[in-house]
Design an enzyme around this catalytic site. Structure first.
Site, PDB file in Angstrom:
ATOM      1  N   HIS A 125     125.872  46.816  32.666  1.00 21.93           N
ATOM      2  CA  HIS A 125     125.300  45.913  33.667  1.00 21.93           C
ATOM      3  C   HIS A 125     126.041  46.089  34.984  1.00 21.93           C
ATOM      4  O   HIS A 125     127.058  46.775  35.048  1.00 21.93           O
ATOM      5  CB  HIS A 125     125.355  44.436  33.211  1.00 21.93           C
ATOM      6  CG  HIS A 125     126.719  43.808  33.179  1.00 21.93           C
ATOM      7  ND1 HIS A 125     126.925  42.466  32.976  1.00 21.93           N
ATOM      8  CD2 HIS A 125     127.958  44.342  33.304  1.00 21.93           C
ATOM      9  CE1 HIS A 125     128.213  42.199  33.000  1.00 21.93           C
ATOM     10  NE2 HIS A 125     128.865  43.312  33.187  1.00 21.93           N
ATOM     11  N   CYS A 143     132.448  44.319  40.005  1.00 25.21           N
ATOM     12  CA  CYS A 143     131.229  44.215  39.187  1.00 25.21           C
ATOM     13  C   CYS A 143     129.981  44.591  39.984  1.00 25.21           C
ATOM     14  O   CYS A 143     128.889  44.672  39.430  1.00 25.21           O
ATOM     15  CB  CYS A 143     131.077  42.801  38.639  1.00 25.21           C
ATOM     16  SG  CYS A 143     132.485  42.295  37.658  1.00 25.21           S
ATOM     17  N   HIS A 192     128.741  49.234  34.747  1.00 29.08           N
ATOM     18  CA  HIS A 192     129.868  49.380  33.833  1.00 29.08           C
ATOM     19  C   HIS A 192     129.443  48.676  32.556  1.00 29.08           C
ATOM     20  O   HIS A 192     128.375  48.057  32.523  1.00 29.08           O
ATOM     21  CB  HIS A 192     131.137  48.771  34.432  1.00 29.08           C
ATOM     22  CG  HIS A 192     131.028  47.296  34.656  1.00 29.08           C
ATOM     23  ND1 HIS A 192     130.412  46.772  35.777  1.00 29.08           N
ATOM     24  CD2 HIS A 192     131.406  46.230  33.917  1.00 29.08           C
ATOM     25  CE1 HIS A 192     130.432  45.455  35.707  1.00 29.08           C
ATOM     26  NE2 HIS A 192     131.017  45.102  34.583  1.00 29.08           N
ATOM     27  N   HIS A 234     130.305  46.731  28.471  1.00 28.55           N
ATOM     28  CA  HIS A 234     131.175  45.920  27.619  1.00 28.55           C
ATOM     29  C   HIS A 234     130.760  46.083  26.160  1.00 28.55           C
ATOM     30  O   HIS A 234     129.607  46.382  25.873  1.00 28.55           O
ATOM     31  CB  HIS A 234     131.049  44.437  27.972  1.00 28.55           C
ATOM     32  CG  HIS A 234     131.467  44.107  29.372  1.00 28.55           C
ATOM     33  ND1 HIS A 234     132.783  44.050  29.753  1.00 28.55           N
ATOM     34  CD2 HIS A 234     130.741  43.836  30.483  1.00 28.55           C
ATOM     35  CE1 HIS A 234     132.847  43.742  31.037  1.00 28.55           C
ATOM     36  NE2 HIS A 234     131.627  43.613  31.514  1.00 28.55           N
ATOM     37  N   ASP A 265     121.317  46.398  22.638  1.00 24.51           N
ATOM     38  CA  ASP A 265     122.365  47.373  22.296  1.00 24.51           C
ATOM     39  C   ASP A 265     122.086  48.726  22.939  1.00 24.51           C
ATOM     40  O   ASP A 265     120.973  49.257  22.834  1.00 24.51           O
ATOM     41  CB  ASP A 265     122.459  47.527  20.776  1.00 24.51           C
ATOM     42  CG  ASP A 265     123.673  48.358  20.369  1.00 24.51           C
ATOM     43  OD1 ASP A 265     124.738  48.227  21.009  1.00 24.51           O
ATOM     44  OD2 ASP A 265     123.543  49.139  19.415  1.00 24.51           O
ATOM     45  N   HIS A 266     123.099  49.250  23.614  1.00 28.68           N
ATOM     46  CA  HIS A 266     122.985  50.535  24.314  1.00 28.68           C
ATOM     47  C   HIS A 266     121.857  50.530  25.344  1.00 28.68           C
ATOM     48  O   HIS A 266     121.152  51.517  25.516  1.00 28.68           O
ATOM     49  CB  HIS A 266     122.878  51.718  23.322  1.00 28.68           C
ATOM     50  CG  HIS A 266     124.183  51.986  22.639  1.00 28.68           C
ATOM     51  ND1 HIS A 266     124.656  51.182  21.646  1.00 28.68           N
ATOM     52  CD2 HIS A 266     125.127  52.929  22.850  1.00 28.68           C
ATOM     53  CE1 HIS A 266     125.836  51.628  21.261  1.00 28.68           C
ATOM     54  NE2 HIS A 266     126.155  52.696  21.975  1.00 28.68           N
ATOM     55  N   GLU A 295     132.218  38.564  26.412  1.00 30.50           N
ATOM     56  CA  GLU A 295     132.073  39.788  27.197  1.00 30.50           C
ATOM     57  C   GLU A 295     133.309  40.671  26.979  1.00 30.50           C
ATOM     58  O   GLU A 295     133.242  41.890  27.026  1.00 30.50           O
ATOM     59  CB  GLU A 295     131.940  39.416  28.680  1.00 30.50           C
ATOM     60  CG  GLU A 295     131.573  40.562  29.571  1.00 30.50           C
ATOM     61  CD  GLU A 295     131.417  40.091  31.017  1.00 30.50           C
ATOM     62  OE1 GLU A 295     130.319  39.638  31.356  1.00 30.50           O
ATOM     63  OE2 GLU A 295     132.384  40.165  31.783  1.00 30.50           O
TER      64      GLU A 295
END
Lengths: 140, 149
Positions: free
Chosen positions: B14, B33, B39, B41, B79-80, B124
Protein backbone atom coordinates in the site's frame (compact mmCIF):
# COMPACT_ATOMS: atom_id res chain seq x y z
CA UNK A 1 -22.40 1.12 5.86
CA UNK A 2 -25.05 1.35 8.54
CA UNK A 3 -23.08 -0.26 11.36
CA UNK A 4 -21.81 2.09 13.98
CA UNK A 5 -18.21 1.12 14.53
CA UNK A 6 -15.61 2.12 17.01
CA UNK A 7 -11.97 2.18 15.95
CA UNK A 8 -8.90 2.42 18.08
CA UNK A 9 -5.21 2.39 17.27
CA UNK A 10 -2.56 0.83 19.48
CA UNK A 11 1.14 1.45 19.30
CA UNK A 12 3.88 -0.28 21.32
CA UNK A 13 6.95 1.50 22.70
CA UNK A 14 9.85 0.29 24.82
CA UNK A 15 12.10 1.56 27.53
CA UNK A 16 14.48 -0.02 30.03
CA UNK A 17 14.73 1.23 33.56
CA UNK A 18 15.65 0.18 37.07
CA UNK A 19 13.67 0.48 40.28
CA UNK A 20 13.47 -0.69 43.83
CA UNK A 21 10.26 -1.43 45.66
CA UNK A 22 10.58 0.03 49.11
CA UNK A 23 7.94 1.89 51.09
CA UNK A 24 8.74 4.35 53.85
CA UNK A 25 5.49 3.28 55.51
CA UNK A 26 7.04 -0.02 56.56
CA UNK A 27 10.06 -1.21 58.50
CA UNK A 28 13.07 -2.75 56.73
CA UNK A 29 11.83 -6.15 57.74
CA UNK A 30 8.28 -5.53 56.55
CA UNK A 31 9.57 -4.15 53.24
CA UNK A 32 11.66 -7.24 52.76
CA UNK A 33 8.73 -9.49 53.56
CA UNK A 34 6.32 -7.55 51.32
CA UNK A 35 8.46 -6.94 48.25
CA UNK A 36 10.90 -9.88 48.46
CA UNK A 37 13.61 -9.74 45.78
CA UNK A 38 12.19 -6.44 44.48
CA UNK A 39 13.33 -4.83 47.74
CA UNK A 40 17.01 -5.54 47.00
CA UNK A 41 18.77 -2.29 48.05
CA UNK A 42 20.65 -1.53 44.82
CA UNK A 43 17.61 -1.90 42.58
CA UNK A 44 17.04 -4.05 39.52
CA UNK A 45 15.70 -3.38 36.03
CA UNK A 46 13.21 -4.39 33.37
CA UNK A 47 12.62 -4.01 29.67
CA UNK A 48 9.26 -2.29 29.84
CA UNK A 49 6.80 -2.29 26.94
CA UNK A 50 4.20 0.49 26.82
CA UNK A 51 1.07 -0.10 24.76
CA UNK A 52 -0.76 3.13 24.01
CA UNK A 53 -4.33 3.00 22.66
CA UNK A 54 -6.01 6.04 21.18
CA UNK A 55 -9.50 6.41 19.79
CA UNK A 56 -11.60 8.95 17.95
CA UNK A 57 -13.08 9.59 14.54
CA UNK A 58 -11.04 8.61 11.49
CA UNK A 59 -10.11 11.73 9.52
CA UNK A 60 -11.46 11.21 5.99
CA UNK A 61 -8.57 13.14 4.45
CA UNK A 62 -5.87 11.04 6.10
CA UNK A 63 -7.62 7.77 6.95
CA UNK A 64 -6.17 8.10 10.45
CA UNK A 65 -7.34 8.50 14.05
CA UNK A 66 -4.07 10.33 14.68
CA UNK A 67 -0.93 10.66 12.66
CA UNK A 68 1.88 8.49 14.01
CA UNK A 69 4.16 11.34 13.03
CA UNK A 70 2.49 13.21 15.93
CA UNK A 71 1.94 10.33 18.36
CA UNK A 72 5.45 8.85 18.16
CA UNK A 73 7.42 11.98 19.05
CA UNK A 74 4.88 12.81 21.78
CA UNK A 75 5.31 9.41 23.45
CA UNK A 76 9.07 9.47 22.85
CA UNK A 77 9.34 12.81 24.63
CA UNK A 78 6.86 12.22 27.45
CA UNK A 79 7.70 8.61 28.22
CA UNK A 80 10.66 7.05 26.44
CA UNK A 81 13.13 9.90 26.94
CA UNK A 82 11.89 10.49 30.47
CA UNK A 83 12.01 6.84 31.59
CA UNK A 84 14.63 5.09 29.43
CA UNK A 85 17.85 4.07 31.18
CA UNK A 86 16.80 5.80 34.39
CA UNK A 87 16.64 4.72 38.01
CA UNK A 88 12.96 5.48 38.54
CA UNK A 89 13.20 5.96 42.32
CA UNK A 90 15.85 8.66 42.12
CA UNK A 91 15.57 10.23 38.69
CA UNK A 92 11.84 10.80 38.31
CA UNK A 93 10.45 13.25 40.85
CA UNK A 94 7.08 11.45 40.73
CA UNK A 95 8.65 8.39 42.38
CA UNK A 96 10.49 10.16 45.17
CA UNK A 97 7.50 9.64 47.45
CA UNK A 98 5.63 6.98 45.48
CA UNK A 99 6.78 3.37 45.19
CA UNK A 100 7.55 2.70 41.49
CA UNK A 101 5.45 -0.41 41.22
CA UNK A 102 4.23 -0.88 37.67
CA UNK A 103 0.74 0.07 38.90
CA UNK A 104 2.16 3.48 39.76
CA UNK A 105 4.31 3.59 36.61
CA UNK A 106 1.30 2.94 34.35
CA UNK A 107 -0.67 5.61 36.22
CA UNK A 108 2.12 8.17 35.73
CA UNK A 109 2.48 7.30 32.03
CA UNK A 110 -1.28 7.63 31.58
CA UNK A 111 -1.18 11.05 33.28
CA UNK A 112 1.52 12.22 30.88
CA UNK A 113 -0.12 10.84 27.74
CA UNK A 114 -3.59 12.12 28.60
CA UNK A 115 -2.41 15.49 27.24
CA UNK A 116 -2.06 14.11 23.69
CA UNK A 117 -3.91 16.76 21.72
CA UNK A 118 -5.24 15.10 18.55
CA UNK A 119 -7.02 11.92 19.75
CA UNK A 120 -8.55 10.51 22.92
CA UNK A 121 -6.30 8.34 25.08
CA UNK A 122 -8.27 5.16 25.70
CA UNK A 123 -5.85 2.85 27.46
CA UNK A 124 -2.27 2.45 28.55
CA UNK A 125 -0.90 -1.00 29.22
CA UNK A 126 2.60 -1.58 30.56
CA UNK A 127 4.36 -4.93 30.40
CA UNK A 128 6.94 -5.08 33.16
CA UNK A 129 8.06 -8.50 31.95
CA UNK A 130 6.56 -10.82 29.39
CA UNK A 131 4.55 -12.32 32.25
CA UNK A 132 3.25 -9.24 34.08
CA UNK A 133 1.23 -6.41 32.61
CA UNK A 134 -0.76 -3.55 34.11
CA UNK A 135 -3.32 -1.39 32.39
CA UNK A 136 -5.42 1.67 32.96
CA UNK A 137 -8.39 2.73 30.83
CA UNK A 138 -10.32 5.93 30.40
CA UNK A 139 -13.78 5.52 31.90
CA UNK A 140 -16.29 5.97 29.11
CA UNK B 1 -20.65 -15.45 26.75
CA UNK B 2 -17.52 -16.90 25.22
CA UNK B 3 -15.18 -15.13 22.81
CA UNK B 4 -13.45 -17.20 20.15
CA UNK B 5 -10.50 -15.73 18.23
CA UNK B 6 -8.97 -16.95 15.00
CA UNK B 7 -5.79 -15.55 13.51
CA UNK B 8 -4.75 -15.35 9.85
CA UNK B 9 -1.95 -13.59 8.05
CA UNK B 10 -1.69 -11.90 4.70
CA UNK B 11 0.92 -9.80 2.96
CA UNK B 12 0.02 -6.75 0.93
CA UNK B 13 1.35 -3.51 -0.46
CA UNK B 14 0.00 0.00 0.00
CA UNK B 15 0.89 3.66 0.09
CA UNK B 16 -0.80 6.73 1.49
CA UNK B 17 -1.85 9.47 -0.86
CA UNK B 18 -4.82 11.82 -0.91
CA UNK B 19 -5.37 13.21 -4.43
CA UNK B 20 -7.27 16.16 -2.97
CA UNK B 21 -4.05 17.41 -1.36
CA UNK B 22 -0.93 18.82 -2.99
CA UNK B 23 2.17 16.67 -3.45
CA UNK B 24 3.85 18.67 -0.73
CA UNK B 25 0.98 18.23 1.73
CA UNK B 26 0.91 14.51 1.01
CA UNK B 27 4.61 14.25 1.79
CA UNK B 28 4.23 16.30 4.97
CA UNK B 29 1.28 14.30 6.33
CA UNK B 30 2.20 10.82 5.20
CA UNK B 31 6.00 10.96 5.21
CA UNK B 32 7.70 7.78 4.02
CA UNK B 33 4.29 6.12 3.56
CA UNK B 34 3.66 8.51 0.65
CA UNK B 35 6.33 6.85 -1.51
CA UNK B 36 4.38 6.27 -4.76
CA UNK B 37 6.11 2.96 -5.39
CA UNK B 38 4.40 1.59 -2.31
CA UNK B 39 5.68 -0.64 0.45
CA UNK B 40 4.31 -3.69 2.19
CA UNK B 41 3.51 -5.40 5.44
CA UNK B 42 2.87 -8.84 6.83
CA UNK B 43 -0.54 -8.16 8.28
CA UNK B 44 -1.82 -10.32 11.12
CA UNK B 45 -5.57 -10.40 11.52
CA UNK B 46 -7.31 -11.55 14.70
CA UNK B 47 -11.05 -12.02 14.39
CA UNK B 48 -13.09 -12.51 17.54
CA UNK B 49 -16.60 -13.97 17.55
CA UNK B 50 -18.73 -13.89 20.71
CA UNK B 51 -21.60 -16.13 21.66
CA UNK B 52 -22.86 -18.99 23.75
CA UNK B 53 -21.60 -22.48 22.92
CA UNK B 54 -24.19 -24.69 21.23
CA UNK B 55 -25.04 -27.38 23.83
CA UNK B 56 -24.96 -30.10 21.16
CA UNK B 57 -21.53 -29.24 19.68
CA UNK B 58 -19.92 -27.35 22.54
CA UNK B 59 -18.91 -24.68 20.02
CA UNK B 60 -19.78 -21.01 19.56
CA UNK B 61 -19.12 -21.64 15.89
CA UNK B 62 -17.18 -24.17 13.88
CA UNK B 63 -13.64 -22.77 13.61
CA UNK B 64 -13.23 -24.56 10.30
CA UNK B 65 -16.14 -22.48 9.00
CA UNK B 66 -14.58 -19.28 10.36
CA UNK B 67 -11.27 -20.23 8.78
CA UNK B 68 -12.99 -20.67 5.42
CA UNK B 69 -14.80 -17.32 5.75
CA UNK B 70 -11.53 -15.52 6.58
CA UNK B 71 -9.79 -17.18 3.67
CA UNK B 72 -12.56 -16.31 1.20
CA UNK B 73 -13.46 -12.82 2.39
CA UNK B 74 -10.07 -11.48 3.46
CA UNK B 75 -7.06 -13.54 2.40
CA UNK B 76 -8.25 -14.24 -1.15
CA UNK B 77 -9.07 -10.54 -1.56
CA UNK B 78 -6.00 -8.98 0.05
CA UNK B 79 -3.09 -11.42 0.13
CA UNK B 80 -0.30 -10.44 -2.26
CA UNK B 81 -2.37 -7.54 -3.54
CA UNK B 82 -1.84 -3.80 -3.70
CA UNK B 83 -4.49 -2.40 -1.36
CA UNK B 84 -4.73 0.92 -3.23
CA UNK B 85 -5.48 -0.64 -6.61
CA UNK B 86 -6.74 -4.20 -6.24
CA UNK B 87 -9.24 -4.20 -3.38
CA UNK B 88 -12.56 -2.59 -4.38
CA UNK B 89 -13.69 -2.33 -0.73
CA UNK B 90 -10.88 0.18 -0.16
CA UNK B 91 -11.49 2.20 -3.32
CA UNK B 92 -11.38 5.92 -2.60
CA UNK B 93 -9.99 5.34 0.90
CA UNK B 94 -6.49 5.64 2.21
CA UNK B 95 -5.50 2.10 3.21
CA UNK B 96 -4.41 2.91 6.75
CA UNK B 97 -4.57 0.24 9.43
CA UNK B 98 -7.79 1.89 10.68
CA UNK B 99 -9.49 1.84 7.27
CA UNK B 100 -8.37 -1.71 6.40
CA UNK B 101 -9.65 -2.97 9.77
CA UNK B 102 -13.02 -1.25 9.17
CA UNK B 103 -13.24 -2.70 5.63
CA UNK B 104 -12.55 -6.19 7.01
CA UNK B 105 -15.29 -5.68 9.63
CA UNK B 106 -17.79 -4.86 6.88
CA UNK B 107 -16.69 -7.88 4.82
CA UNK B 108 -17.19 -10.22 7.77
CA UNK B 109 -20.08 -8.87 9.80
CA UNK B 110 -22.90 -10.43 7.77
CA UNK B 111 -20.98 -13.58 6.87
CA UNK B 112 -20.72 -14.75 10.45
CA UNK B 113 -24.07 -16.32 11.21
CA UNK B 114 -23.25 -18.27 14.37
CA UNK B 115 -22.23 -15.99 17.21
CA UNK B 116 -21.63 -12.31 16.64
CA UNK B 117 -18.59 -10.54 15.28
CA UNK B 118 -17.06 -8.98 18.37
CA UNK B 119 -13.72 -7.51 17.31
CA UNK B 120 -11.43 -7.20 14.32
CA UNK B 121 -7.83 -6.57 15.33
CA UNK B 122 -5.41 -5.89 12.50
CA UNK B 123 -1.67 -5.79 13.13
CA UNK B 124 0.24 -3.86 10.50
CA UNK B 125 3.43 -4.70 12.41
CA UNK B 126 4.02 -6.25 15.85
CA UNK B 127 4.06 -2.71 17.29
CA UNK B 128 1.00 -1.27 15.59
CA UNK B 129 -2.56 -2.49 15.42
CA UNK B 130 -6.09 -1.18 14.93
CA UNK B 131 -9.16 -2.56 16.72
CA UNK B 132 -12.61 -2.36 15.20
CA UNK B 133 -15.61 -3.09 17.43
CA UNK B 134 -19.30 -2.24 17.61
CA UNK B 135 -19.82 1.16 19.14
CA UNK B 136 -22.14 0.28 22.03
CA UNK B 137 -22.19 3.62 23.79
CA UNK B 138 -21.96 5.88 20.76
CA UNK B 139 -19.14 8.03 22.11
CA UNK B 140 -18.47 9.74 18.84
CA UNK B 141 -15.61 7.50 17.78
CA UNK B 142 -17.47 6.26 14.72
CA UNK B 143 -15.19 6.12 11.69
CA UNK B 144 -16.02 8.11 8.62
CA UNK B 145 -17.61 5.75 6.17
CA UNK B 146 -17.92 7.81 3.00
CA UNK B 147 -15.48 7.80 0.13
CA UNK B 148 -13.43 10.93 -0.11
CA UNK B 149 -13.11 12.99 -3.24
Amino acid sequence: MSDSLKLSLTRRYRFSASHRLHSPHFSEEENHRLYGKCNSPYGHGHNYVVEVTITGPVDVATGMIANLADLDPFVELEVVEAFDCKYLNEELPEFRETVPTTENVVREIYRRLKKFPTARLERVRVEETTKNSFEISTES
Amino acid sequence: MIRVTRKVEFSAAHYYHNPALSAEENRRIFGKCNNPHGHGHNYVLEVTVAGEPDPATGMVLDLKELKDILQREVVDRMDHRHLNYEVPELAGKIPTCENVAAAIWHLLVHKITKGKLDRVRLYESPDLFADCTSDHNGDGATPEAGARG
